[in-house]
Design a protein around this motif. Structure first.
Motif, PDB file in Angstrom:
ATOM      1  N   VAL A 274       0.850  -1.206   0.000  1.00 57.55           N
ATOM      2  CA  VAL A 274       0.000   0.000   0.000  1.00 57.55           C
ATOM      3  C   VAL A 274       0.885   1.255   0.000  1.00 57.55           C
ATOM      4  N   PHE A 275       1.895   1.251   0.859  1.00 53.87           N
ATOM      5  CA  PHE A 275       2.774   2.417   0.969  1.00 53.87           C
ATOM      6  C   PHE A 275       3.441   2.734  -0.369  1.00 53.87           C
ATOM      7  N   SER A 276       4.028   1.704  -0.983  1.00 57.20           N
ATOM      8  CA  SER A 276       4.744   1.980  -2.242  1.00 57.20           C
ATOM      9  C   SER A 276       3.773   2.370  -3.349  1.00 57.20           C
ATOM     10  N   THR A 277       2.581   1.753  -3.370  1.00 60.70           N
ATOM     11  CA  THR A 277       1.611   2.104  -4.413  1.00 60.70           C
ATOM     12  C   THR A 277       1.160   3.561  -4.268  1.00 60.70           C
ATOM     13  N   VAL A 278       0.842   3.934  -3.023  1.00 61.07           N
ATOM     14  CA  VAL A 278       0.401   5.321  -2.784  1.00 61.07           C
ATOM     15  C   VAL A 278       1.511   6.296  -3.180  1.00 61.07           C
ATOM     16  N   MET A 279       2.743   5.962  -2.811  1.00 60.56           N
ATOM     17  CA  MET A 279       3.863   6.854  -3.121  1.00 60.56           C
ATOM     18  C   MET A 279       4.037   7.022  -4.631  1.00 60.56           C
ATOM     19  N   ILE A 280       3.933   5.915  -5.349  1.00 61.03           N
ATOM     20  CA  ILE A 280       4.142   5.982  -6.805  1.00 61.03           C
ATOM     21  C   ILE A 280       3.032   6.808  -7.451  1.00 61.03           C
ATOM     22  N   ILE A 281       1.797   6.569  -7.026  1.00 62.83           N
ATOM     23  CA  ILE A 281       0.670   7.317  -7.612  1.00 62.83           C
ATOM     24  C   ILE A 281       0.808   8.808  -7.287  1.00 62.83           C
ATOM     25  N   TRP A 282       1.186   9.088  -6.051  1.00 60.61           N
ATOM     26  CA  TRP A 282       1.350  10.486  -5.627  1.00 60.61           C
ATOM     27  C   TRP A 282       2.392  11.214  -6.489  1.00 60.61           C
ATOM     28  N   ARG A 283       3.474  10.529  -6.798  1.00 63.42           N
ATOM     29  CA  ARG A 283       4.582  11.179  -7.517  1.00 63.42           C
ATOM     30  C   ARG A 283       4.575  10.915  -9.024  1.00 63.42           C
ATOM     31  N   LEU A 284       3.483  10.377  -9.525  1.00 58.20           N
ATOM     32  CA  LEU A 284       3.435  10.094 -10.972  1.00 58.20           C
ATOM     33  C   LEU A 284       3.808  11.295 -11.833  1.00 58.20           C
ATOM     34  N   PRO A 285       3.305  12.502 -11.502  1.00 60.52           N
ATOM     35  CA  PRO A 285       3.678  13.650 -12.359  1.00 60.52           C
ATOM     36  C   PRO A 285       5.184  13.866 -12.446  1.00 60.52           C
ATOM     37  N   LEU A 286       5.915  13.568 -11.359  1.00 62.91           N
ATOM     38  CA  LEU A 286       7.368  13.764 -11.378  1.00 62.91           C
ATOM     39  C   LEU A 286       8.091  12.655 -12.131  1.00 62.91           C
ATOM     40  N   LEU A 287       7.405  11.533 -12.284  1.00 64.72           N
ATOM     41  CA  LEU A 287       8.065  10.375 -12.887  1.00 64.72           C
ATOM     42  C   LEU A 287       7.840  10.282 -14.400  1.00 64.72           C
ATOM     43  N   ARG A 288       6.981  11.166 -14.913  1.00 65.62           N
ATOM     44  CA  ARG A 288       6.694  11.101 -16.351  1.00 65.62           C
ATOM     45  C   ARG A 288       7.912  11.563 -17.150  1.00 65.62           C
ATOM     46  N   THR A 289       8.121  10.924 -18.295  1.00 66.71           N
ATOM     47  CA  THR A 289       9.242  11.326 -19.152  1.00 66.71           C
ATOM     48  C   THR A 289       8.724  11.660 -20.544  1.00 66.71           C
ATOM     49  N   THR A 290       9.496  12.488 -21.232  1.00 64.18           N
ATOM     50  CA  THR A 290       9.074  12.883 -22.579  1.00 64.18           C
ATOM     51  C   THR A 290       9.749  12.005 -23.630  1.00 64.18           C
ATOM     52  N   THR A 291      10.795  11.300 -23.226  1.00 63.09           N
ATOM     53  CA  THR A 291      11.533  10.477 -24.194  1.00 63.09           C
ATOM     54  C   THR A 291      10.684   9.279 -24.608  1.00 63.09           C
ATOM     55  N   ARG A 292      10.743   8.943 -25.862  1.00 62.41           N
ATOM     56  CA  ARG A 292       9.973   7.806 -26.374  1.00 62.41           C
ATOM     57  C   ARG A 292      10.931   6.779 -26.996  1.00 62.41           C
ATOM     58  N   LEU A 293      10.430   5.575 -27.060  1.00 62.56           N
ATOM     59  CA  LEU A 293      11.199   4.519 -27.725  1.00 62.56           C
ATOM     60  C   LEU A 293      11.252   4.843 -29.217  1.00 62.56           C
ATOM     61  N   GLU A 294      12.478   4.966 -29.773  1.00 62.20           N
ATOM     62  CA  GLU A 294      12.580   5.387 -31.172  1.00 62.20           C
ATOM     63  C   GLU A 294      12.327   4.246 -32.141  1.00 62.20           C
ATOM     64  N   SER A 295      12.721   3.035 -31.737  1.00 67.01           N
ATOM     65  CA  SER A 295      12.566   1.906 -32.651  1.00 67.01           C
ATOM     66  C   SER A 295      12.370   0.619 -31.846  1.00 67.01           C
ATOM     67  N   LEU A 296      11.607  -0.291 -32.409  1.00 68.72           N
ATOM     68  CA  LEU A 296      11.417  -1.585 -31.745  1.00 68.72           C
ATOM     69  C   LEU A 296      12.632  -2.483 -31.950  1.00 68.72           C
ATOM     70  N   VAL A 297      13.539  -2.038 -32.835  1.00 66.02           N
ATOM     71  CA  VAL A 297      14.796  -2.777 -33.032  1.00 66.02           C
ATOM     72  C   VAL A 297      15.933  -1.896 -32.521  1.00 66.02           C
TER      73      VAL A 297
END
Lengths: 668, 100
Positions: A320-343
């Motif tokens: 519960v603690f880790s789930t709440v923490m992750i959900i709370w900080r989701l905005p800080l954990l978002r990244t803009t980088t994307r996978l460029e290729s599946l290979v």
């Protein structure tokens, strides 16, 4: 001295509570001295736990049976080494070892990081303190190893199957692994609590994870070898729930060690990494719950107690603690980088992660389903070997292949033409190996043949990496081949340490495939002079001997081994009947093993019933390549040490980065 | 029993001293606040990480090209965007440091 042990544990509980509560207040109010005080409490907790552990160890070494725990797990005739390993031979001692390692890790982690990222470490202290509170509370209130009694004349003795040199090392290594996962978890939670979701927590915990992961791997291998030589069923891994309990956090930590590279290289998978660290930690607690609660029938469940409810509560709190923490900080954990290729390399790491987590969760389901079924429906369901073997092949074989694919593909993207060139030699080696093995009759097991073919591919890919790297290094520095290789590995320790670990995994896979897919077995009751034949070996039974030692009666069947008419010498297999308190002795099988060090093959003899007329029932295996499993352990350790070795250049690079950013990394 | 009580008391006292040590050593500190990671520093750190990643990727691409894992075609396709990325990160970090 039991009072001293009790007092020391009470002091530990108080210190851990202090570290948790006061550490949280210090972090919230940003009070420096209070934070240092909480940190010191964690260090002191290690010292007081060490005192408690010392008191218990002294009780065992002095055979002080006024300690109930000592009387239940030792005896006067027990050898000195096993008196020491008996400290963790039962519930209470195991928990004490857990707490000792946890406080030791915690003290070391906060001390090593005392001058770095104080705004992060200030939150790590209360998290580690909170975890230690759980275990010290159990030791003080629920399962104290310091209960006393009027000392009986002798103790009950140690479970005979634990009287094996491997048992002196297997549990401590496993616990070093289990408990070690608390450190990356605490740093991950510390990062979320402090809002420092940059790479710092990953840099701080990478080595801790690697240490825990290595210990967990070595611990499991030691346990496998113990099962192989001591338990006497002819195998090294039985998919026992408690064995699985150690495998699951290992798989989750393996996934983390790979995905963390994607965050470092591409800034991706921040959420995934925190999830993996939390999963690995929760699974390590789950493993302890399985071992200690007696909720599953297992050779490892030496304890049957009501401590399980406490562990269950601990797991729920952690999840519960880790789930709440992750959900709370989701905005800080978002990244803009994307996978460029599946290979690309990162895509391969991603596939590797998905397969590892899928395997981990499949095993979790196989372990949890019988428990849930019994709890909810009241009927006992067995999830057996076929289930686990099936998913090991489904997920394990592609994982094996990916170990070879990953090093050959560049980061970000790769063209098909480029891939064709880099894959040519490893693929050619794999195809030739597969065809040759097929012609030699390895097609009797399709998964075995695939495993060997993939193994050849991976070994060729890794070999190619070493050759290319060394050649490029030579071209730059004009060094000799050995010097260039040494400097290549020294300058890229993580990469080439990782490749060495991959070699170990391949050796392991070859050993598993050889021993399980291509083994032979024969069994039968033999009277003196009769023989059994298997895979060219002839094993002739020559008679029985009986020896009385200080603490056991040892019966041995004398066997003569020959192969294709050539005498290979004698072999003994039998049973030990240990004299312990109670009406019946405890009997253990002592298998006979003849190793061919050149081929890695074992002739493995399990003695069954010894009849009154002197005849014995034997089960005899021939296990090709099984010794590669143990060789894999040595290579695994070697590779891990390479990867773990401190890299001063990286430290300097990071120092420059944090100085430039003006981050509060230094200070008292 | 008595020895155990005395040893337990000594242990407790030593732990209390260790826990109180920061206050004993600095009874009246100039500052008792933990340095804060401000949003500006956080942003600069993110840019520094981005720059380091781009530079490391460039270095790795060069090494991969040199030892034959990446062919000329893939190298040419990747090197341009990577250089632009690294230059962008460097510019952004310089701008940020300049503002600071």
């Amino acid at each position: 001295m039991a009072e001293l042990g009790r007092a020391a544990l009470l002091v530990t509980l108080g210190l851990c509570l202090y570290a948790c509560v006061v550490g949280s207040v210090a972090a919230l109010t940003r009070r420096r001295r209070l934070a240092l005080s909480a940190r010191n409490a964690l260090i002191a907790a290690f010292a007081s736990t060490a005192v408690a552990a010392g008191v218990l160890a002294a009780g065992f070494l002095r055979s002080d049976f006024s300690f109930v725990y000592v009387a239940e797990h030792s005896s006067r005739s027990l050898a000195g080494l096993y008196k020491l390993s008996a400290v963790w031979g039962g519930q209470e001692g195991s928990l004490l070892l857990w707490l000792l390692i946890l406080t030791g890790y915690a003290a070391l982690a906060v001390w090593v990081n005392r001058n770095r990222t104080r705004d992060l470490v200030v939150w790590v202290t209360p998290v580690l303190g909170g975890i230690a509170v759980g275990f010290s509370f159990l030791l003080v209130v629920v399962a104290t190893p310091f209960a006393t009694q009027v000392a009986p004349a002798d103790g009950s003795g140690l479970n005979p199957s634990l009287q094996n040199p491997y048992m002196t090392a297997h549990p401590p290594f496993l616990y070093l692994g289990y408990v070690g996962l608390a450190v990356p978890f605490a740093f991950a939670m510390g990062a979320l609590l402090s809002g420092r979701t940059d790479e710092r927590w990953i840099v701080a915990t990478r080595r801790w994870t690697l240490i825990a992961w290595t210990a967990l791997g070595i611990g499991q291998l030691l346990g496998s070898h113990w099962a192989y030589v001591e338990v006497g069923w002819g195998g090294f891994y039985a998919w026992d729930p408690v064995e699985n309990a150690a495998l699951m956090p290992f798989l989750a930590a393996t996934a983390f060690l790979h995905s963390v590279m994607i965050q470092e290289k591409r800034g991706m998978l921040k959420v995934w990494n925190v999830v993996l660290v939390s999963l690995a930690f929760c699974l390590s607690i789950f493993g302890t719950f399985l071992t200690r609660s007696g909720v599953v029938n297992s050779i490892h469940s030496f304890a049957q107690s009501d401590i399980g409810a406490w562990f269950l509560a601990f797991i729920v709190i952690a999840v519960v603690f880790s789930t709440v923490m992750i959900i709370w900080r989701l905005p800080l954990l978002r990244t803009t980088t994307r996978l460029e290729s599946l290979v690309s390399r990162e895509a391969v790491f991603l596939y590797n992660n998905l397969l590892l987590v899928a395997l981990c969760l499949t095993i979790l389901w196989g372990v949890a389903w019988p428990i849930l079924s019994e709890a909810v429906r009241g009927d006992s369901v067995v999830v057996g070997r076929p289930y686990f073997d099936f998913f090991l092949r489904i997920f394990g074989l592609p994982l094996l292949l990916l170990m070879g694919v990953g090093p050959l593909i560049a980061w970000r993207r790769a063209s098909l033409r480029g891939l064709g060139r880099t894959f040519f030699w490893p693929a050619a080696v794999a195809v030739v190996t597969g065809v040759v093995l097929l012609l030699l009759g390895a097609g009797s097991s399709v998964p075995g043949l695939i495993a060997y073919t993939f193994s050849a591919f991976v070994l060729a890919a890794i070999g190619l990496e070493f050759v290319r790297g060394t050649r490029a290094r030579r071209a730059l520095s004009h060094e000799s081949w050995p010097v260039a290789l040494g400097s290549l590995v020294g300058r890229n320790r993580r990469r080439y340490g990782g490749y060495t670990v991959h070699v170990a995994i391949v050796l392991f896979a070859i050993g598993v495939a050889g021993a399980s897919a291509y083994d032979s077995v024969v069994e039968g009751r033999l009277t003196k002079g009769e023989a059994l034949t298997v895979s060219g070996y002839t094993v002739r039974y020559q008679g029985l001997t009986e020896t009385q030692t200080d603490h056991a009666t040892e019966v041995r069947a004398l066997l003569r081994v020959s192969r294709n008419g050539k005498d290979l010498g004698g072999l003994e297999a039998g049973k030990n009947a240990y004299r312990i308190a109670g009406p019946d002795p405890q009997v253990s099988s002592e298998v006979g093993i003849r190793t061919n060090y050149l081929t890695g093959e074992d002739l493995f003899v399990i003695p069954g019933t010894v009849y009154e007329d002197g005849s014995v029932y034997f089960r005899i295996f021939v296990k090709p390549l099984v010794n590669l499993l143990w060789l894999a352990g040595i290579v695994f350790l070697f590779g891990s040490i390479i990867a773990l070795w401190p890299d001063a250049r990286e430290q300097r690079r990071l120092a420059v980065r944090y100085d430039e950013a003006g981050s509060p990394v230094r200070g008292r | 029993m008595n020895a155990a009580i005395v040893l337990g008391a000594v242990l407790g006292a030593l732990c209390v001293v260790l826990v109180a040590l920061p206050f004993l050593r600095e009874p009246d500190p100039v500052s008792d606040e933990i340095e804060k990671m401000t949003p500006e520093r956080q942003r600069r750190l993110a840019l520094a990480e981005e720059r380091d990643r781009a530079l490391a990727a460039l270095k790795e691409l060069e090494a991969d090209h040199r030892n034959g894992r990446v062919n000329d075609e893939d190298y040419r396709a990747s090197i341009g965007p990577l250089r632009r990325e690294a230059a962008g990160a460097l510019r952004a970090l310089d701008g940020e440091v300049g503002q600071a």
